[in-house]
Design a protein around this motif. Structure first.
Motif, PDB file in Angstrom:
ATOM      1  N   TRP A   1     -36.721   8.497 -61.204  1.00 53.44           N
ATOM      2  CA  TRP A   1     -36.310   9.907 -61.208  1.00 53.44           C
ATOM      3  C   TRP A   1     -36.070  10.386 -59.783  1.00 53.44           C
ATOM      4  CZ3 TRP A   1     -37.652  14.504 -59.066  1.00 53.44           C
ATOM      5  CH2 TRP A   1     -37.100  15.646 -59.629  1.00 53.44           C
ATOM      6  N   TYR A   2     -37.022  10.094 -58.887  1.00 55.55           N
ATOM      7  CA  TYR A   2     -36.896  10.551 -57.502  1.00 55.55           C
ATOM      8  C   TYR A   2     -35.709   9.885 -56.813  1.00 55.55           C
ATOM      9  CZ  TYR A   2     -41.521  12.588 -58.068  1.00 55.55           C
ATOM     10  OH  TYR A   2     -42.579  13.340 -58.509  1.00 55.55           O
ATOM     11  N   ALA A   3     -35.552   8.573 -57.012  1.00 53.01           N
ATOM     12  CA  ALA A   3     -34.469   7.860 -56.342  1.00 53.01           C
ATOM     13  C   ALA A   3     -33.111   8.373 -56.799  1.00 53.01           C
ATOM     14  CB  ALA A   3     -34.591   6.359 -56.607  1.00 53.01           C
ATOM     15  N   SER A   4     -32.922   8.511 -58.095  1.00 52.37           N
ATOM     16  CA  SER A   4     -31.614   8.924 -58.604  1.00 52.37           C
ATOM     17  C   SER A   4     -31.311  10.378 -58.284  1.00 52.37           C
ATOM     18  CB  SER A   4     -31.538   8.681 -60.113  1.00 52.37           C
ATOM     19  OG  SER A   4     -32.580   9.355 -60.791  1.00 52.37           O
ATOM     20  N   VAL A   5     -32.293  11.250 -58.427  1.00 51.87           N
ATOM     21  CA  VAL A   5     -32.059  12.672 -58.126  1.00 51.87           C
ATOM     22  C   VAL A   5     -31.793  12.868 -56.640  1.00 51.87           C
ATOM     23  CG1 VAL A   5     -33.152  14.950 -58.061  1.00 51.87           C
ATOM     24  CG2 VAL A   5     -33.321  13.542 -60.120  1.00 51.87           C
ATOM     25  N   ASN A   6     -32.555  12.190 -55.792  1.00 55.20           N
ATOM     26  CA  ASN A   6     -32.303  12.294 -54.352  1.00 55.20           C
ATOM     27  C   ASN A   6     -30.955  11.692 -53.977  1.00 55.20           C
ATOM     28  OD1 ASN A   6     -34.736  13.579 -53.839  1.00 55.20           O
ATOM     29  ND2 ASN A   6     -35.835  11.686 -53.420  1.00 55.20           N
ATOM     30  N   ALA A   7     -30.562  10.616 -54.655  1.00 55.33           N
ATOM     31  CA  ALA A   7     -29.275   9.988 -54.371  1.00 55.33           C
ATOM     32  C   ALA A   7     -28.115  10.900 -54.761  1.00 55.33           C
ATOM     33  CB  ALA A   7     -29.167   8.659 -55.112  1.00 55.33           C
ATOM     34  N   LEU A   8     -28.265  11.616 -55.865  1.00 51.87           N
ATOM     35  CA  LEU A   8     -27.161  12.428 -56.385  1.00 51.87           C
ATOM     36  C   LEU A   8     -27.148  13.850 -55.836  1.00 51.87           C
ATOM     37  CD1 LEU A   8     -27.423  11.255 -60.096  1.00 51.87           C
ATOM     38  CD2 LEU A   8     -25.565  10.701 -58.503  1.00 51.87           C
ATOM     39  N   PHE A   9     -28.335  14.400 -55.530  1.00 51.60           N
ATOM     40  CA  PHE A   9     -28.418  15.814 -55.151  1.00 51.60           C
ATOM     41  C   PHE A   9     -29.177  16.044 -53.842  1.00 51.60           C
ATOM     42  CE2 PHE A   9     -28.275  15.670 -59.847  1.00 51.60           C
ATOM     43  CZ  PHE A   9     -27.065  16.324 -60.045  1.00 51.60           C
ATOM     44  N   GLY A  10     -29.408  14.976 -53.087  1.00 50.64           N
ATOM     45  CA  GLY A  10     -30.202  15.098 -51.864  1.00 50.64           C
ATOM     46  C   GLY A  10     -29.608  16.005 -50.823  1.00 50.64           C
ATOM     47  N   GLN A  11     -28.294  16.264 -50.899  1.00 49.92           N
ATOM     48  CA  GLN A  11     -27.684  17.168 -49.923  1.00 49.92           C
ATOM     49  C   GLN A  11     -28.134  18.605 -50.136  1.00 49.92           C
ATOM     50  OE1 GLN A  11     -26.250  15.535 -52.335  1.00 49.92           O
ATOM     51  NE2 GLN A  11     -24.417  16.524 -53.169  1.00 49.92           N
ATOM     52  N   PHE A  12     -28.648  18.900 -51.333  1.00 53.36           N
ATOM     53  CA  PHE A  12     -29.157  20.240 -51.613  1.00 53.36           C
ATOM     54  C   PHE A  12     -30.675  20.312 -51.454  1.00 53.36           C
ATOM     55  CE2 PHE A  12     -25.374  19.735 -54.387  1.00 53.36           C
ATOM     56  CZ  PHE A  12     -24.550  20.630 -53.722  1.00 53.36           C
ATOM     57  N   ARG A  13     -31.350  19.333 -52.061  1.00 50.29           N
ATOM     58  CA  ARG A  13     -32.810  19.274 -51.952  1.00 50.29           C
ATOM     59  C   ARG A  13     -33.258  17.863 -52.259  1.00 50.29           C
ATOM     60  NH1 ARG A  13     -37.562  22.316 -55.509  1.00 50.29           N
ATOM     61  NH2 ARG A  13     -39.294  21.353 -54.393  1.00 50.29           N
ATOM     62  N   LYS A  14     -34.240  17.393 -51.505  1.00 48.48           N
ATOM     63  CA  LYS A  14     -34.808  16.082 -51.735  1.00 48.48           C
ATOM     64  C   LYS A  14     -36.261  16.224 -52.192  1.00 48.48           C
ATOM     65  CE  LYS A  14     -33.893  14.316 -47.665  1.00 48.48           C
ATOM     66  NZ  LYS A  14     -33.766  13.325 -46.569  1.00 48.48           N
ATOM     67  N   PHE A  15     -36.698  15.285 -53.023  1.00 50.35           N
ATOM     68  CA  PHE A  15     -38.041  15.319 -53.579  1.00 50.35           C
ATOM     69  C   PHE A  15     -38.815  14.081 -53.132  1.00 50.35           C
ATOM     70  CE2 PHE A  15     -35.331  17.734 -56.356  1.00 50.35           C
ATOM     71  CZ  PHE A  15     -36.087  18.830 -56.713  1.00 50.35           C
ATOM     72  N   LYS A  16     -40.037  14.300 -52.676  1.00 49.82           N
ATOM     73  CA  LYS A  16     -40.900  13.186 -52.289  1.00 49.82           C
ATOM     74  C   LYS A  16     -41.554  12.593 -53.533  1.00 49.82           C
ATOM     75  CE  LYS A  16     -42.114  15.059 -47.769  1.00 49.82           C
ATOM     76  NZ  LYS A  16     -43.234  15.574 -46.938  1.00 49.82           N
ATOM     77  N   ALA A  17     -41.569  11.267 -53.587  1.00 50.08           N
ATOM     78  CA  ALA A  17     -42.216  10.593 -54.709  1.00 50.08           C
ATOM     79  C   ALA A  17     -43.705  10.939 -54.731  1.00 50.08           C
ATOM     80  CB  ALA A  17     -42.025   9.086 -54.604  1.00 50.08           C
TER      81      ALA A  17
ATOM     82  N   ALA B   1     -31.285  -3.903 -64.101  1.00 48.03           N
ATOM     83  CA  ALA B   1     -31.439  -3.128 -65.339  1.00 48.03           C
ATOM     84  C   ALA B   1     -32.827  -3.299 -65.931  1.00 48.03           C
ATOM     85  CB  ALA B   1     -30.364  -3.536 -66.346  1.00 48.03           C
ATOM     86  N   GLY B   2     -33.840  -3.282 -65.064  1.00 45.76           N
ATOM     87  CA  GLY B   2     -35.215  -3.170 -65.527  1.00 45.76           C
ATOM     88  C   GLY B   2     -35.549  -1.699 -65.715  1.00 45.76           C
ATOM     89  N   SER B   3     -36.831  -1.391 -65.739  1.00 46.29           N
ATOM     90  CA  SER B   3     -37.255  -0.011 -66.010  1.00 46.29           C
ATOM     91  C   SER B   3     -36.673   0.979 -65.007  1.00 46.29           C
ATOM     92  CB  SER B   3     -38.783   0.068 -65.996  1.00 46.29           C
ATOM     93  OG  SER B   3     -39.317  -0.764 -67.001  1.00 46.29           O
ATOM     94  N   ALA B   4     -36.773   0.668 -63.718  1.00 47.95           N
ATOM     95  CA  ALA B   4     -36.277   1.593 -62.686  1.00 47.95           C
ATOM     96  C   ALA B   4     -34.769   1.738 -62.770  1.00 47.95           C
ATOM     97  CB  ALA B   4     -36.693   1.112 -61.299  1.00 47.95           C
ATOM     98  N   GLY B   5     -34.060   0.627 -62.957  1.00 44.12           N
ATOM     99  CA  GLY B   5     -32.613   0.680 -63.008  1.00 44.12           C
ATOM    100  C   GLY B   5     -32.100   1.416 -64.226  1.00 44.12           C
ATOM    101  N   LEU B   6     -32.706   1.160 -65.375  1.00 37.41           N
ATOM    102  CA  LEU B   6     -32.279   1.829 -66.607  1.00 37.41           C
ATOM    103  C   LEU B   6     -32.464   3.338 -66.514  1.00 37.41           C
ATOM    104  CD1 LEU B   6     -33.750  -0.667 -69.232  1.00 37.41           C
ATOM    105  CD2 LEU B   6     -31.324  -0.264 -68.765  1.00 37.41           C
ATOM    106  N   VAL B   7     -33.607   3.766 -66.016  1.00 36.96           N
ATOM    107  CA  VAL B   7     -33.863   5.208 -65.914  1.00 36.96           C
ATOM    108  C   VAL B   7     -32.937   5.848 -64.887  1.00 36.96           C
ATOM    109  CG1 VAL B   7     -35.583   6.956 -65.294  1.00 36.96           C
ATOM    110  CG2 VAL B   7     -36.240   4.990 -66.695  1.00 36.96           C
ATOM    111  N   SER B   8     -32.701   5.161 -63.772  1.00 38.74           N
ATOM    112  CA  SER B   8     -31.791   5.703 -62.755  1.00 38.74           C
ATOM    113  C   SER B   8     -30.392   5.912 -63.335  1.00 38.74           C
ATOM    114  CB  SER B   8     -31.718   4.764 -61.548  1.00 38.74           C
ATOM    115  OG  SER B   8     -32.948   4.669 -60.889  1.00 38.74           O
ATOM    116  N   ALA B   9     -29.897   4.895 -64.051  1.00 39.22           N
ATOM    117  CA  ALA B   9     -28.566   5.000 -64.644  1.00 39.22           C
ATOM    118  C   ALA B   9     -28.529   6.073 -65.722  1.00 39.22           C
ATOM    119  CB  ALA B   9     -28.161   3.647 -65.226  1.00 39.22           C
TER     120      ALA B   9
END
Length: 713
Positions: A557-573, A243-251
């Protein structure tokens, strides 16, 4: 000169085509009429006709003239399917390659100079999948071939790849048209040849490589997951570990898009940045700045006074700042947002299962479609003999120790000359400590340009820090740090030793090693932040390559969006524009290239500087130490490749250049933007003005001077 020769040759071919009205021969009626005449000549002079036909076909395609399709029909009518196909296949490839090379040689440099940053992503894609892209374009006739030739010439695709893929991609179309040419008398229009059925077949063939690539990817994923049993149902859409910066934003993102998400944190919410890093250090730096201002009040026309520093109260204020910000990252806030927050230690059991040893007792297992690893980093402690018994502190442990002190430690040795070491050395020196800073490299802030490093050293020295660069810590004995320099030993006594030589990713203790997730100083990820398991992602310090809070949030943003919606479209960091700030006083901020990096990468740059001692607001505030430095391409373009600002509030001032670089705004537009007077932000405009002065049109100005002289009579 060579470019002019190429343009002249192409112009001559095009001009000849229109001047001599050669287009009349490249119509369906013209081809039909001409074939009958050429058949007899071909029978008598086969080699000459084949060579002539080949040369004309190459010229037509190289100059992007209309008529190649009709010439392909003529090849079928004159030479038959086999000979015609071979002839046209090589002629079309040769002509296309000449057009490709002409575009590359004449246009690519200027296009890259103008749109270099925007083309980086395209060139990266072409380098990776260029053959697939080109094959698809060749197979789908909807894309005019001459456009394909010209556009591909602007990319970094290899010539050999372009040639063989073009020949292969155009082969089926060539066969279709050559075969149709054998029945030339029956053809009334080209539309009958390129029927919807034929075009549809070409489209499917063009997509075939991509479908094959998807199939290969599916097989690779199946191989990666071999030996694991995928659950039929999942408890969560996403589990976030840390639950640092990356974890908080992902959640936060997962909850915002209504996914069921669990956030697991063993210690304090907010991670290192809130609790032991960014926030407390900046609070300490502010107290130190006030102490320095009191000590040097005569700079502002006031009587200087040596500040009394009740160190325990200073640290209490630091903790109050942390406590005031805590609600932003609290369990209560995130549960209110819809995040399931669990305090405990997480372990990844398999690609879809996370086990939690809850702080309150007991264990819990959750199945999840995706996982984001956001476990952060921790201080590096070098294996120096005697260090374990020295009572050393790090950026994580020093706050508890400081809270027990009534006065700042008398003698402090700071090991490390990076941003953390520099910030702490200056702050503690201003609060009354005698500070010695030891750095193994030859300069502080070693990643920065030489002038930046030199100014950092001067700033620290002005506050009484003893800076020892080129010194290697050899051992620690009886509260003395022994360093070596030029073959000699240097003894540095201390009451407090602070180790600030860097940070390393937290990679162990939560199952990655058991699962076989690859690590190499950080978790190894692809461009989409996925690990070898396509449903397990990493973000923040544990993923690298940067160790900034703002980069961690960006990656999340990239990790969470790719994790949740990667089957439709993935985004490169996207790491093209990453700012960095070292919070010395004055602040050191930069974004993009430095002069050193440009030299290492072979990029020719022009450097523009503006000194803050010429800025009205800086003079009014006695904050004249520092400068603005901007890198632009050599040759006069105003594209911003990088910027460095040293001065008061540089961390805020750099944002203008971050925005400009992100959105392709050049120095001319910054110069044309109104900046309020008197502000520090004007420094950015004046730097742009210095660049403009260096590129003023001297020749034109001489004529303007003559004009004004004439107007005066």
């Amino acid at each position: 000169m060579k470019k002019l020769a190429i343009l002249a040759a192409l112009a001559a071919v095009v001009a000849g085509y229109f001047v001599f009205d050669l287009g009349q021969y490249l119509t369906l009626a013209g081809i039909k009429a001409g074939v009958a005449q050429w058949e007899a000549f071909y029978a008598a002079n086969p080699v000459a006709v084949l060579a002539g036909f080949f040369a004309v076909y190459v010229a037509v395609t190289a100059a992007s003239l209309p008529g190649a399709a009709l010439m392909t029909l003529a090849a079928g009518a004159l030479f038959g399917v086999v000979t015609g196909t071979v002839l046209v296949s090589f002629a079309s490839t040769a002509g296309a390659s000449l057009a490709f090379l002409s575009s590359r040689y004449v246009l690519r440099d200027s296009i890259e100079a103008r749109f270099g940053e925007r083309l980086k992503a395209i060139n990266a894609g072409v380098e990776r999948d260029g053959a697939f892209y080109l094959f698809t374009l060749r197979m789908i006739p909807a894309f005019p071939f001459f456009v394909v030739n010209l556009v591909m010439g602007l990319t970094r695709i290899r010539v050999t790849t372009y040639v063989w893929v073009s020949q292969l991609g155009m082969l089926l179309g060539t066969i279709v048209y050559v075969n149709a040419g054998t029945q030339l008398a029956r053809i009334e229009s080209l539309s009958g040849i390129a029927s919807p059925e034929v075009l549809g077949s070409f489209v499917l063939l063009g997509l075939a490589p991509w479908l094959a690539k998807l199939a290969v990817g599916a097989l690779q994923r199946r191989k990666v997951y071999a030996g694991f049993t995928r659950p039929k149902k999942f408890d969560r859409n996403l589990v976030v570990i840390g639950a640092g910066s990356a974890g908080l934003v992902s959640a936060y993102i997962a909850a915002t898009v209504k996914a069921k998400v669990t956030l697991i944190e063993a210690k304090e919410m907010g991670g290192d940045c809130l609790n032991t890093g960014c926030v407390p250090s900046k609070a300490l730096i502010k107290s130190a700045k006030v102490a320095s201002t009191m000590r040097h009040a005569d700079r502002y026309g006031l009587a200087p006074a040596e500040p009394q520093v009740p160190f325990r109260q200073v640290i209490a204020r630091v903790r109050e700042a942390v406590k005031a910000i805590e609600p932003h990252d609290s369990v209560e806030r995130y549960e209110g947002l819809g995040v399931d927050v669990v305090k405990g230690y997480a372990k990844v059991i398999d690609p879809w299962t996370v086990e939690i040893a809850r702080n309150a007792g007991g264990t819990q297992r959750l199945t999840t479609r995706s996982i984001v690893i956001a476990t952060g980093a921790e201080p590096v402690v070098p294996p120096i003999p005697g260090i374990e018994a020295s009572g050393y502190l790090t950026s994580e442990t020093m706050w508890e120790a400081f809270a027990q002190m009534d006065a700042a430690p008398a003698r402090v040795a700071v090991l490390g000359g990076g941003p953390i070491g520099c910030e702490l050395a200056q702050a503690l020196a201003r609060l009354g400590s005698q500070v010695t800073q030891v750095e193994m490299a030859d300069a502080l802030l070693a990643r920065e340009d030489a002038d930046v490093s030199a100014l950092a050293r001067a700033v620290l020295a002005a506050d009484g820090v003893r800076v020892l660069t080129g010194h290697t810590a050899a051992r620690i004995e009886d509260r003395v740090l022994v360093a070596t320099h030029a073959g000699d030993e240097v003894r540095i006594p201390f009451d407090t030793l602070i180790v600030a030589v860097g940070r390393k990713a937290r990679l162990t203790g939560f199952g990655l090693e058991d699962l076989g997730v690859e690590t190499d100083k950080t978790v190894v990820t692809d461009a989409f932040l996925a690990t070898k398991f396509p449903n397990i992602f990493a973000a923040g310090d544990v993923a690298g390559p940067y160790q900034f809070t703002h980069t961690a949030s960006h990656q999340a943003w990239y990790a969470s969006v790719n994790a949740l919606f990667g089957q439709f479209r993935k985004f490169k960091a996207d790491y093209r524009v990453i700012p960095a700030v070292t919070f010395l006083d004055p602040e050191f901020a930069r974004v993009g290239l430095t002069e050193r990096e440009a030299a290492e990468q072979g990029i020719a740059v022009e450097v523009t500087r503006y000194e803050l001692d010429d800025l009205d607001r800086a003079i009014a505030e006695s904050e004249t130490k520092g400068f603005v430095k901007v890198l632009t391409p050599a040759g006069g373009k105003d594209t911003i490749l990088g910027a460095t600002i040293i001065g008061a509030h540089a961390g805020e001032l750099i944002a203008e250049y971050v925005l400009a670089m992100k959105h392709g705004i050049g120095l001319n537009k910054i110069l044309g933007t109104i900046h309020a007077y008197p502000t520090l932000a004007e420094a950015n405009k004046f730097a742009a003005g210095n660049w403009k002065k260096a590129h003023k049109p001297e020749g034109l100005l001489k004529w303007v001077e003559r004009y004004h002289a004439w107007r005066r009579g």
